[in-house]
Each structure stands twice: as C-alpha cells, then as structure tokens.
Design a protein around this motif. Sequence first.
Motif, mmCIF file in Angstrom:
data_model
loop_
_atom_site.group_PDB
_atom_site.id
_atom_site.type_symbol
_atom_site.label_atom_id
_atom_site.label_comp_id
_atom_site.label_asym_id
_atom_site.label_seq_id
_atom_site.Cartn_x
_atom_site.Cartn_y
_atom_site.Cartn_z
ATOM 1 N N PHE A 362 -1.293 36.545 32.502
ATOM 2 C CA PHE A 362 -2.335 37.328 31.835
ATOM 3 C C PHE A 362 -2.571 36.766 30.449
ATOM 4 O O PHE A 362 -1.764 36.003 29.915
ATOM 5 N N GLU A 363 -3.712 37.146 29.872
ATOM 6 C CA GLU A 363 -4.048 36.683 28.533
ATOM 7 C C GLU A 363 -4.520 37.850 27.682
ATOM 8 O O GLU A 363 -5.056 38.838 28.185
ATOM 9 N N VAL A 364 -4.272 37.739 26.382
ATOM 10 C CA VAL A 364 -4.697 38.742 25.409
ATOM 11 C C VAL A 364 -5.624 38.052 24.420
ATOM 12 O O VAL A 364 -5.240 37.066 23.789
ATOM 13 N N VAL A 365 -6.868 38.536 24.317
ATOM 14 C CA VAL A 365 -7.823 37.930 23.392
ATOM 15 C C VAL A 365 -8.444 39.022 22.515
ATOM 16 O O VAL A 365 -8.637 40.159 22.956
ATOM 17 N N ALA A 366 -8.726 38.654 21.283
ATOM 18 C CA ALA A 366 -9.378 39.592 20.371
ATOM 19 C C ALA A 366 -10.803 39.853 20.836
ATOM 20 O O ALA A 366 -11.511 38.941 21.268
ATOM 21 N N GLU A 367 -11.223 41.096 20.735
ATOM 22 C CA GLU A 367 -12.566 41.464 21.165
ATOM 23 C C GLU A 367 -13.123 42.497 20.180
ATOM 24 O O GLU A 367 -12.955 43.692 20.358
ATOM 25 N N VAL A 374 -7.348 42.531 27.595
ATOM 26 C CA VAL A 374 -6.264 41.980 28.409
ATOM 27 C C VAL A 374 -6.834 41.647 29.793
ATOM 28 O O VAL A 374 -7.445 42.504 30.438
ATOM 29 N N ARG A 375 -6.638 40.397 30.222
ATOM 30 C CA ARG A 375 -7.109 39.965 31.539
ATOM 31 C C ARG A 375 -5.934 39.423 32.343
ATOM 32 O O ARG A 375 -5.144 38.630 31.845
ATOM 33 N N GLY A 376 -5.872 39.827 33.575
ATOM 34 C CA GLY A 376 -4.813 39.360 34.459
ATOM 35 C C GLY A 376 -4.830 40.169 35.743
ATOM 36 O O GLY A 376 -4.924 41.404 35.700
ATOM 37 N N ALA A 377 -4.744 39.501 36.883
ATOM 38 C CA ALA A 377 -4.899 40.188 38.174
ATOM 39 C C ALA A 377 -3.828 41.253 38.393
ATOM 40 O O ALA A 377 -4.121 42.358 38.863
ATOM 41 N N GLU A 378 -2.572 40.948 38.071
ATOM 42 C CA GLU A 378 -1.492 41.907 38.328
ATOM 43 C C GLU A 378 -1.629 43.134 37.436
ATOM 44 O O GLU A 378 -1.465 44.278 37.884
ATOM 45 N N ILE A 379 -1.964 42.911 36.169
ATOM 46 C CA ILE A 379 -2.140 44.033 35.247
ATOM 47 C C ILE A 379 -3.329 44.885 35.669
ATOM 48 O O ILE A 379 -3.280 46.120 35.658
ATOM 49 N N GLU A 380 -4.418 44.235 36.055
ATOM 50 C CA GLU A 380 -5.602 44.984 36.491
ATOM 51 C C GLU A 380 -5.303 45.779 37.763
ATOM 52 O O GLU A 380 -5.808 46.889 37.948
ATOM 53 N N ARG A 381 -4.461 45.220 38.648
ATOM 54 C CA ARG A 381 -4.089 45.944 39.860
ATOM 55 C C ARG A 381 -3.323 47.225 39.510
ATOM 56 O O ARG A 381 -3.551 48.292 40.102
ATOM 57 N N LEU A 382 -2.413 47.142 38.532
ATOM 58 C CA LEU A 382 -1.651 48.329 38.129
ATOM 59 C C LEU A 382 -2.580 49.426 37.617
ATOM 60 O O LEU A 382 -2.388 50.612 37.912
ATOM 61 N N VAL A 383 -3.590 49.022 36.849
ATOM 62 C CA VAL A 383 -4.533 50.000 36.305
ATOM 63 C C VAL A 383 -5.334 50.653 37.430
ATOM 64 O O VAL A 383 -5.517 51.873 37.461
#
Length: 443
Positions: A362-367, A374-383
């Motif tokens: 996953f990656e963390v970028v300022a927005e 935060v982008r990442g398939a596993e993290i998005e799946r948890l959400v």
Amino acid sequence: MSRINVCGGDGGAGCMSFRREAYVPKGGPDGGDGGDGGNVVIEADAQLSSLIDYRFKHHFRAERGTHGQGSRKNGRAGEDLVLKVPLGTVIWELDPETMAHTHQLADLAVDGERVIVAPGGRGGRGNPHFVTSVRRAPAFAEKGEPARDHWIELELKLMADAALVGMPSAGKSSLIARMSAARPKIADYPFTTLVPNLGMVRAGNHSFVVADIPGLIEGASEGRGLGHTFLRHIERTALIMHVVDITGGLEGRDPLEDYRIIKEELAAYAPELASRPQIVIANKCDVSGMTDRIAQLRSLAAQDGHPFFAVSALTGAGLQPLILSAGQLVSELRAELSKSTSSVQDMSEVLEQRRLEREARFEVVAEGSRAWRVRGAEIERLVVQTDWENDEAVTYLQSRFAHIGLDAALERAGAQTGDEIRIMDTAFSYEGDEFDEKHVASS
C-alpha cells in the motif's frame, strides 16, 4: 485478438449469530462464513482454433457465494466460470484507462493448461472468528468481498514448430506449398501473403508444422509495415527457417544485405530470437549465374553457426535434404522442451501468490491540506468488508490497520493528530497512533 471484461463472483457475507438452545444459557457465537465467489478461469483447449466466441460477447462474470447462516452453516461457494481458448493464447492485463498492455498474465501452450484471470471475492467470516481472550461474544461479522472487474486481452499466436521468414517475395509461399499440402496465394509481387499460412510437413519418420510468415521489411521490429503483427507469431516457434531470394528479386536487392536485415530485425524485436535455432535457405537457385552468391551466403551462414541449404521451390531441387534436416532438428527440439516442462501446468497458484504480494502493498500520499490518501488492495478490502453500523467491527478494523503497519506508515509520512485519512470513499480522523472510531462516509 479479443478484449473482454472479466469479474469473479462476489463473496457471501459472514453471519453474526449466537447459539440459542434450551438448557444452554450461554451459547457462544455460531455464525457461519460466507461462501467465496467463483473464479473466472481461462483454459487452453486443443479442439479450438480461434477466438470467435469472444467476438460479440465481452463481459463475463462468475457466480457469487451465498451468505453464512447460524449454527455454523457456511455459505456455498460460487461456481467457477471456465472460458475455453485455443492453444497459443497469450493473456494480457489491460490498463483500464488507456487499454494498453500492463503485464502478461499467461501464455497457454499446453492442452488443459489453465489460469485464474479474475478471482472471486472472499466470503466474509462469521463472528466465531473474532473470539479472543477478552472478546468472548463478538457481535459482528465480516461482509463479503465484492469482486473487481477488469479488462484483459486474448491474443492468439500461431502454434508452429518452424517459421519461414524473409523479405517479401523471397519465395516462402512457394516453399510451403512444395513442402506441405498448404495452398497459399502465390504471385510475383511483394506482400502477396497478408496472413500467416500453416502447413503440415512429413519428413521421413518425423512430421512438423511450418508457418509461412508474411514478408518482413527493414524497421519491422519498430512496427513499420505490419512488423509487430507478423513478428509476434515467430516468438513461439522452435525453429526459424530464414529464406533468402538469392537472385535479389525484381527489385535487384543484394541477398547478403537481405540476410543481414532480417537477422537484425529478429534480434531487435526479441533478443532471444538471435539465439533461436535457425536454418538458412537460399531459394531460386535454379537461376543461372548464382554460384558465387550461393557460396557467399553459405559462408555467412557458417559464420553464424547455421545449417545452409540451396534449393529451388520452382523445381523442387534440394528440398528433400532440407525437409529431412528440419524434421530431425524439430524432433530434437521437441524432446528438449518436453524435458523442461511439465505435462499440464495450472499457473493459478503462482499467479495467486503474486497477486497476494501485490495486494499486500500500500501507499500513503498527501492529498490536500492535512489529508492523506491510502491506496492498497488489502486495506481497501478490509474497509469494504467492515460493517460500519457496528462499533465493535470498526474497533476491530483499527486493530487490523495497526497489525498491517498502516499506523507506522502514516507516522513516517508525517500524519498528525486530527489529519483526515481517506481510504476509498471513507474518511477517518487520525489520532496519533490510532484512528478515531468516528468515521465519515463520503459520497
């Protein structure tokens, strides 16, 4: 080639349930797991010869899993959807915006070889999975994971043992007509052959399939003419049969220069083609006055370590030794290949491991000001699998974030207390080393 959209089945939801029976005053959690969604599988089938089944239908989705139930009854997994393709099919992942190739998923060259191109969503876990020493009666379960659709491209490459390559009008079509039962269009002008032709050649105790590849030109490796369209068919062949018009043709070309051009174009398109077994064939040797040219080309072929044959597709002179030599060489190459490959490969396990490794990143970028994406398939799946109406489920999600290292990554990126953390369409308030339980669902 065909572009299709594939999607696995959605996973079924896990069940939140407690055992309720007479004379069992404190029955524990007994919710069943949701069933996994079915996969979309592509399988090579020797009985097929084209991709016509995917010309008009472009969307394919596997069956979804059913939800879990009480009394630890797990949901049923969805049925896989198996799509059959011919041998020689290469599968590419496509960028959803540009539809350009991103990476190759598989190259199916063996009958029965298969690969999962769209995995089904995972079934949600029932509440028994969340029992801990301090959480004896978890009142939440996971939702099923929605499957994600994506576009892939099916590209069919010829399955031939040997490929006739050379400049336009070198006599490749005449050779394949002489060597086999193939009857391609033959004429004395360039680019008569616009599509590859296949022929079965019998060579004593051996037989092999030869492909007549349309004429190449200088710059073909860079896409000039129909270079890429033709060159891609050569990648799969075990033997290259390099045909040179020893007369220079109607244009009066230098046959030695023609030999050099094709040799360089093959190497430029795919460097491994430079080391592919090759036979050099001087065609039209029945024409008078070609003795010196034949000797010069024979010398060049010897320097490159290639067998050389002088033949005439018109009269048939020299063809029998060429056919027998090519048949023997193809037989030896087949034997070597059979030692290095298993009978039927199921690449799904390897690809699934690669997919899991990709999704764990996953990656963390300022927005914006004090906001982080935060982008990442596993993290998005948890959400996606979290029940946001259940405070226990949200608390569990926070612990999972800490476990996979998201808190530490945010701290390294410079996130501060009160910053907004965005994952998909959900926003959280960051509180130092944890997330605020109060979340905001954004549209």
